[in-house]
Motif scaffolding. Structure first.
Motif, mmCIF file in Angstrom:
data_model
loop_
_atom_site.group_PDB
_atom_site.id
_atom_site.type_symbol
_atom_site.label_atom_id
_atom_site.label_comp_id
_atom_site.label_asym_id
_atom_site.label_seq_id
_atom_site.Cartn_x
_atom_site.Cartn_y
_atom_site.Cartn_z
ATOM 1 N N UNK A 11 -3.113 7.936 -7.196
ATOM 2 C CA UNK A 11 -2.904 6.742 -7.083
ATOM 3 C C UNK A 11 -2.527 5.888 -7.273
ATOM 4 N N UNK A 12 -3.798 5.537 -7.502
ATOM 5 C CA UNK A 12 -3.187 4.610 -9.557
ATOM 6 C C UNK A 12 -2.099 4.779 -11.014
ATOM 7 N N UNK A 13 -2.016 5.608 -10.440
ATOM 8 C CA UNK A 13 -0.562 5.356 -11.440
ATOM 9 C C UNK A 13 0.606 5.441 -11.294
ATOM 10 N N UNK A 14 0.563 6.109 -8.998
ATOM 11 C CA UNK A 14 1.612 5.380 -8.635
ATOM 12 C C UNK A 14 1.587 4.162 -8.285
ATOM 13 N N UNK A 15 0.506 3.178 -7.754
ATOM 14 C CA UNK A 15 -0.165 2.233 -7.834
ATOM 15 C C UNK A 15 0.498 1.010 -9.646
ATOM 16 N N UNK A 16 0.655 1.371 -10.387
ATOM 17 C CA UNK A 16 1.146 0.752 -11.573
ATOM 18 C C UNK A 16 2.580 1.270 -11.736
ATOM 19 N N UNK A 17 3.524 2.175 -11.641
ATOM 20 C CA UNK A 17 4.375 1.623 -11.633
ATOM 21 C C UNK A 17 5.342 0.310 -11.771
ATOM 22 N N UNK A 18 6.264 -0.333 -11.777
ATOM 23 C CA UNK A 18 6.954 -1.241 -11.530
ATOM 24 C C UNK A 18 7.965 -0.971 -10.520
ATOM 25 N N UNK A 19 8.593 0.228 -10.505
ATOM 26 C CA UNK A 19 9.335 -0.071 -8.851
ATOM 27 C C UNK A 19 8.754 1.620 -8.655
ATOM 28 N N UNK A 20 8.589 1.633 -7.353
ATOM 29 C CA UNK A 20 8.673 3.235 -6.519
ATOM 30 C C UNK A 20 9.864 3.200 -5.617
ATOM 31 N N UNK A 21 9.223 4.336 -6.305
ATOM 32 C CA UNK A 21 10.333 5.705 -5.437
ATOM 33 C C UNK A 21 10.628 5.302 -4.220
ATOM 34 N N UNK A 22 10.780 5.998 -3.104
ATOM 35 C CA UNK A 22 11.008 6.208 -1.483
ATOM 36 C C UNK A 22 9.394 7.019 -1.113
ATOM 37 N N UNK A 23 9.898 8.591 -2.395
ATOM 38 C CA UNK A 23 8.467 9.518 -2.116
ATOM 39 C C UNK A 23 6.960 8.686 -2.324
ATOM 40 N N UNK A 24 7.090 7.831 -3.578
ATOM 41 C CA UNK A 24 6.087 7.442 -4.113
ATOM 42 C C UNK A 24 5.196 6.078 -2.925
ATOM 43 N N UNK A 25 6.232 5.538 -3.168
ATOM 44 C CA UNK A 25 5.951 4.105 -1.533
ATOM 45 C C UNK A 25 5.669 5.289 -0.507
ATOM 46 N N UNK A 26 5.986 6.852 -0.046
ATOM 47 C CA UNK A 26 5.186 7.134 1.693
ATOM 48 C C UNK A 26 3.635 7.789 1.004
ATOM 49 N N UNK A 27 3.858 7.786 0.218
ATOM 50 C CA UNK A 27 2.779 8.698 -0.664
ATOM 51 C C UNK A 27 1.638 7.271 -0.608
ATOM 52 N N UNK A 28 1.463 6.086 -1.488
ATOM 53 C CA UNK A 28 0.689 5.195 -1.543
ATOM 54 C C UNK A 28 0.613 4.517 -0.041
ATOM 55 N N UNK A 29 1.739 4.722 0.804
ATOM 56 C CA UNK A 29 0.874 4.230 2.710
ATOM 57 C C UNK A 29 0.731 5.019 3.015
ATOM 58 N N UNK A 30 0.706 6.154 2.887
ATOM 59 C CA UNK A 30 0.038 7.199 3.923
ATOM 60 C C UNK A 30 -1.583 8.068 3.754
ATOM 61 N N UNK A 31 -1.556 7.247 2.060
ATOM 62 C CA UNK A 31 -2.767 7.348 1.749
ATOM 63 C C UNK A 31 -3.425 6.115 1.743
ATOM 64 N N UNK A 32 -3.400 4.897 2.510
ATOM 65 C CA UNK A 32 -3.108 3.558 2.624
ATOM 66 C C UNK A 32 -4.558 3.892 4.008
ATOM 67 N N UNK A 33 -3.138 4.362 5.024
ATOM 68 C CA UNK A 33 -3.464 5.199 6.296
ATOM 69 C C UNK A 33 -4.348 5.569 6.402
ATOM 70 N N UNK A 34 -4.648 6.624 5.879
ATOM 71 C CA UNK A 34 -5.654 7.822 5.746
ATOM 72 C C UNK A 34 -6.600 7.248 5.274
ATOM 73 N N UNK A 35 -6.604 6.542 4.756
ATOM 74 C CA UNK A 35 -8.144 6.404 3.955
ATOM 75 C C UNK A 35 -9.089 5.244 5.207
#
Length: 114
Positions: A11-35
């Motif tokens: 999650x930290x490596x995805x958050x640090x990316x300048x641009x998110x791909x759709x799968x990156x964003x889906x992962x981050x969003x789902x991680x937030x919702x699961x938290x």
């Protein structure tokens, strides 16, 4: 969207990316919702821009959650014109003629803040 829990390092490596791909964003969003954390708390914890997460979260509506339903009092009769749905501290009064899609949107919003 991913169904597995996301490793905080991933999650930290995805958050640090300048641009998110759709799968990156889906992962981050789902991680937030699961938290079960607020969006703000999750963003602060993982150093994510809150507006960025909010924009992506709009693209990925949360899947419906199943909830236990308890009937309190009498069941409404077939002639009843309304019912009350309680979600946490919120009460939603539903008229018999309500549009199903509108009711689903209202319950999603109420459920996300309760």
């Amino acid at each position: 969207m991913p169904t597995r829990r996301v490793d905080p390092r991933d999650l930290a490596s995805l958050a640090a990316k300048r641009r998110w791909t759709r799968p990156d964003a889906a992962t981050v969003v789902q991680a937030w919702r699961d938290s079960d954390m607020s969006r703000r708390a999750s963003c602060e914890r993982h150093d994510i821009d809150e507006q960025r997460l909010a924009r992506w979260a709009k693209n990925y509506l949360a899947p419906p959650r199943l909830a236990e339903v308890a009937v309190v009092g009498e069941l409404p009769s077939a002639r009843s014109s309304s019912l009350v749905i309680e979600l946490g501290q919120a009460r939603v009064h539903v008229e018999r003629s309500v549009d199903d899609e509108l009711l689903a949107r209202v319950l999603r919003v109420v459920g996300s803040v309760c």
